[in-house]
Design a protein around this motif. Structure first.
Motif: not given
Ligand code: PXL
Length: 282
Positions: A5, A77, A102, A105, A233
């Motif tokens: 990521k 991300d 993205a 995101c 993440l």
């Protein structure tokens, strides 16, 4: 192996005194996130506890940097904004989110501008309304209670707070734009301090607390926000990520107060990174 990521951290560089990018970059890296930076300003030190610091506002550089990235179709991300160099940067961060998010995101907005009932040095009274606009476009906002009150136009009160008061604040914050909220500085007594997390999709407020360590340390909000994003993440839920961020921030404050460090140099988060990485494994 799953694709690594990546994140974009949009904060100032305070050259000395750990906060903003000097905190976000290493913490996100430790979480295994490829982290790019977009500095909003360069200061010789942060603004808490130092005098005579230099201040270079980088507002004019933000769009040219983004224009270059657009030629590469760069996407992230996560886009994590914090301390901004000027009020005009609110619209620039909104543009960064539009251009560089993205699919899926996470736009994490920490409306860094105030603590303990007061705006930080150099912030105009008009800043909270602008930060509110930025928070409206976030996926997750992570204000402290002072920032929450300023954005909502409510009077700030010192803690401890009632559960009704905190839950009201969290709901009013979420109503700004239907956002997820992690509110920091939550305390119901003088023993525990932590965060409330809320996702309007499930309507539940979760709490994470650690034993309160008295005293004030600059930059802990950036430790918290960075640790929160790193955990998200890594696939943790909002409440799990909030729990990890509270534990890591609390341990960092404890280690900092126990060390010989001059407190205005900020939290000794480097010493507790192994603990953070351990928490991420759980
Ligand atoms: O930690 C928030 C922060 C970030 N950057 C600068 C600051 C502060 C808090 O005062 O001064 C320059």
């Amino acid at each position: 192996m799953k694709k690594q990521k990546n994140a974009l951290a949009v904060h100032d560089i305070s050259c000395v005194g750990r906060c903003s990018l000097t905190v976000a970059l290493p913490i996100l890296s430790a979480a295994g996130i490829e982290t790019s930076v977009l500095p909003t300003a360069v200061l010789s030190t942060h603004t808490g506890g130092f005098t005579g610091y230099t201040y270079r506002d980088l507002t004019e550089d933000v769009l040219p940097i983004s224009d270059h990235w657009a030629t590469m179709d760069l996407k992230f991300d996560a886009i994590y904004s914090g301390y901004l160099g000027s009020i005009e940067q609110v619209d620039l961060v909104l543009e960064l989110i539009k251009r560089h998010a993205a699919d899926g995101c996470i736009a994490l907005v920490d409306p860094v501008m105030a603590d303990n009932g007061k705006l930080y040095a150099g912030f105009a009274e008009s800043f909270p309304a602008e930060m509110k606009r930025l928070c409206a476009a976030s996926d997750i906002m992570c204000p402290n209670i002072t920032e929450a009150c300023l954005m909502l136009g409510e009077e700030y009160k010192d803690g401890p707070y009632t559960k009704e008061y905190i839950e009201g604040l969290v709901h009013r914050l979420s109503d700004i734009g239907g956002n997820r909220v992690v509110l920091t500085g939550v305390c119901f007594d003088d023993k525990l301090l932590g965060a409330a997390s809320y996702d309007p999709k499930d309507g539940k407020i979760d709490y994470s607390f650690g034993e309160w360590i008295p005293g004030y340390l600059h930059g802990t909000g950036d430790v918290f926000g960075s640790a929160l994003l790193g955990a998200l993440l890594r696939g943790k839920t909002l409440s799990e990520a909030s729990e990890i961020a509270v534990k890591y921030t609390r341990e960092t404050i404890a280690v900092t107060f126990a060390s010989e460090t001059e407190l205005r140099m900020g939290p000794c988060f480097e010493l507790t990174l192994p603990y953070y990485m351990e928490l991420l494994k759980g």
